[in-house]
Design an enzyme around this catalytic site. Sequence first.
Site, PDB file in Angstrom:
ATOM      1  N   GLU A 186       2.401  -3.513   7.358  1.00 59.76           N
ATOM      2  CA  GLU A 186       1.960  -2.424   6.475  1.00 59.76           C
ATOM      3  C   GLU A 186       0.466  -2.612   6.247  1.00 59.76           C
ATOM      4  OE1 GLU A 186       6.031  -1.194   4.053  1.00 59.76           O
ATOM      5  OE2 GLU A 186       4.348  -1.997   2.925  1.00 59.76           O
ATOM      6  N   ASP A 211      -1.321  -0.044  -8.054  1.00 60.73           N
ATOM      7  CA  ASP A 211      -1.594  -1.426  -7.679  1.00 60.73           C
ATOM      8  C   ASP A 211      -2.163  -2.231  -8.828  1.00 60.73           C
ATOM      9  OD1 ASP A 211      -0.976  -1.731  -4.786  1.00 60.73           O
ATOM     10  OD2 ASP A 211      -2.309   0.001  -4.645  1.00 60.73           O
ATOM     11  N   TYR A 217      11.656   2.033   1.204  1.00 62.11           N
ATOM     12  CA  TYR A 217      10.975   0.898   0.567  1.00 62.11           C
ATOM     13  C   TYR A 217      11.471   0.835  -0.871  1.00 62.11           C
ATOM     14  CZ  TYR A 217       6.804  -1.874  -0.926  1.00 62.11           C
ATOM     15  OH  TYR A 217       5.953  -2.819  -1.428  1.00 62.11           O
TER      16      TYR A 217
END
Lengths: 270, 406
Positions: free
Chosen positions: A49, A60, A175
Amino acid sequence: MSRITGVLQALKDQGRKALIPFITAGDPAPDQTVALMHTLVDAGADIIELGVPFSDPMADGPVIQLACERALVHGTSLRQVLGMVRTFRETDDRTPVVLMGYLNPMEAMGYGAFADLAKASGVDGILTVDLPPEEADEVAPLFTARELDAIFLLSPTTTDDRIRAISEHSSGYVYYVSFKGVTGAQGINVAEVAEKVQHIHELTALPVAVGFGIRDAKTAADVGKVSDGVIVGSVLVDTIANNQDNPEQLKKALTDLLHPMREALDGLAS
Amino acid sequence: MSIKLTDDMLSMLPDTRGHFGAYGGRFVSETLMDSLMTLEREYLRLKKDPEFQAQFDKDLADYVGRPSPLYFAERLTKKAGGAQIWLKREDLNHTGAHKVNNTIGQALLASFLGKTRIIAETGAGQHGVATATVCARLGLECHIFMGAEDVQRQSLNVYRMKLLGAEVHSVTGGTRTLKDAMNDAMRDWVTNVDDTFYIIGTVAGPHPYPLLVRDFQSVIGRETREQSLRQAGKLPDALVACVGGGSNAIGMFYPFLTDESVELYGVEAGGLGIDTGKHAAPLSAGRPGVLHGNRTYLMEDENGQISGTHSVSAGLDYPGVGPEHSWLKDIGRAHYVSVTDDEAMAGFHLLTRTEGIMPALETAHAVSYAMKLAAEMDKDKMIVINISGRGDKDINTVAQLDGIKL
C-alpha cells in the site's frame, strides 16, 4: 483476475496470510521510494500500500501526518507517485500496488486522467480514505472499467447493511479498520477484531485485510489468525523517520521489522 | 445569469445525500459514517419536533438575548453618500457574535442524543467561546481545537474559553490555523465517536452539518426580514456579510433566497490582495475540490494540495467555504467579492468612529465592501450589513498593526 485477487487466491490456496506494508510515497525523499518498495518485497511483502501524500490527512495520526509533510517538502505529487509505481514495475511485475490516499489530489488531476495513468503505471488498486461508496458513483466505474480494484474501508461502527453494500462496491479485498481512531494510535483489541472479522466473513466472500494498530509480529500473527491479511503502516513510517539520513540502515531496520512478521504469519500455516 | 429560486426548489436542497448541486456530500472515513447518518436522522426528526424547537427558541430569547436589533446607521449612511445602511446587530448576542445561535442548537441536539463530551474547532475563537459557553451552561465536558498561530493572535479568547472550563488544544500540525484545528477535531471525533458530539462552527463539513448550521443561523435572516418590513416598510435591496466558512452569511441570506429583488453579497478575505496569492478567498480565486467532508470551492495548488491562507482575521483564514455558497455562486444567486486586510482595517476604524460600534475584523470586511456598494446605489435603496461579531477580541491585533504597544 486482477493481480491482487491472484496473489490473495494463491496465498489462500497455500493456507497463508497476506503481509501488506504501507509507506508514504516521497518519504523521506522521492528518489528513495522505489528502492524502499523493493526492500518491502524482499522482506516478505505480498502487496504494497503506497500512500499518496496529502496536506490534510484527517484520518491519520501524527506519524503519517509527518510523513506527508516530509514528502510534500519535496513537492511529491500524485503524478510523481504514479511515476514511482511505473519504475517499480520495470523490475517487479508480480507484487500488487494499492494507492492509498485522499480524494482531492485525484479530483485535481481529473478522475478519468487519473484512472488512465494509474492503469498505465501498473497500479492495481485504489483506496481513498475519504470516499465512502455513497460518493463513489462517478469515480468507481472509471476504476472498474480499467480493472483497477476499488478497495473500501470497513470499521467497528459499520452496520451489517453497510458491510453488505460496501462489499458489493469493493473488489480485491476489504480493509477492516481495527479500532475507532487514527493511524498509529494504540487501541487494537484482538478479541474484538476476531469477532467482527468473522462476522464480516459471513457477509462477504471478499478477502478481509486488517489494519491500524499492528506493530509487531505477535499482533500480526494474532490478527492473521482471524483474517486474510494484515496491514502494517505507522510502525514502518516511524522507522523511516528515525533512519531517514541513512538508507542502508533504513533498509535493514525495515527488514528487521517485517521479517519476523512474515515468519509469524507463515507459522500459522503449519 | 441567475435562476429564479422557489420554496419548492429550496426544500429539496440539500438532497438526501447532502448535495447542493455539485457541492456538499459526505466525504469522510468509514468510522464516522454511522454517527453522521444517526445525526442526520435525529436532526430531521427533531427539526419537526415542537418540543425541540420551543426549547431552541426559548434559549435564543432568554439566554442569547434575541431578537438582535436592526439599527439604522445614520452617520455611516451619510459618510457613504448613497444607499441607507442598516446594521443587523449579531455583535449584541451573548458571547459577542452570531456563533452562539448555532452552538445553542447543536448543544441541544447533543443533549437529545445523550452525548456528554463536546469537541469543536475554532479560528478566531468566537465559536470556541460560544461552544465553551453552552457547555458550561449544560455541564458538558468541552474540548476546543485551535491552531497554534490563532492561539497566539487570539489570546483573549483562549483565556475566556479556559475560564469557561474548556480545555484548549493548541494544534501545531500543518499551517497551524483553522483548517488544521478542524483536522484535529475530526481525529478526536473518530477516536471518541461513541460519547462525543462534534459542534462544527460553520456551514462546511460533512452532511448534515451544512444543513443544520444553516438552519440554526437562519434566525438572523428571518429576523432581518421581519424587522426590515416593520422598521423600513420594505425588504432590503442588498445584504452584505463576510464569508469565511460562511455561517453568518448563509444565516442572513437563506430566508431571502426566493426574494429576487434582494441582492446578496458575500465578502471574502482578500488578504494582501488576490493577485499576491496571500488571501483566503476560495470563491473569488479557488476551484472546486474535496476537503473536510464536503465538495466545495477550495484554495489548492495544481496537485490538489490545500494552500496556506492569509487574512488579518483569524475567523476568515480558511481555504474552504460552505458548499451552499459554492452552489449560490455557480447559479449566480449571490455575488462573492473580496476586500483586502487594509480595507478591512479601514472599515473597522470607520464603523468604530462613526457609529460607536467596534466590529470584529471578520465583520469589518463586510463593512468595507458595503461602503463601496452603498456609494454606488441610490439614496432610496437599503443595505443591511450583518454585524456578525464585536471587535473586543481583536484589540491586540489592531494595536499591533497600528504600531501601538498596549
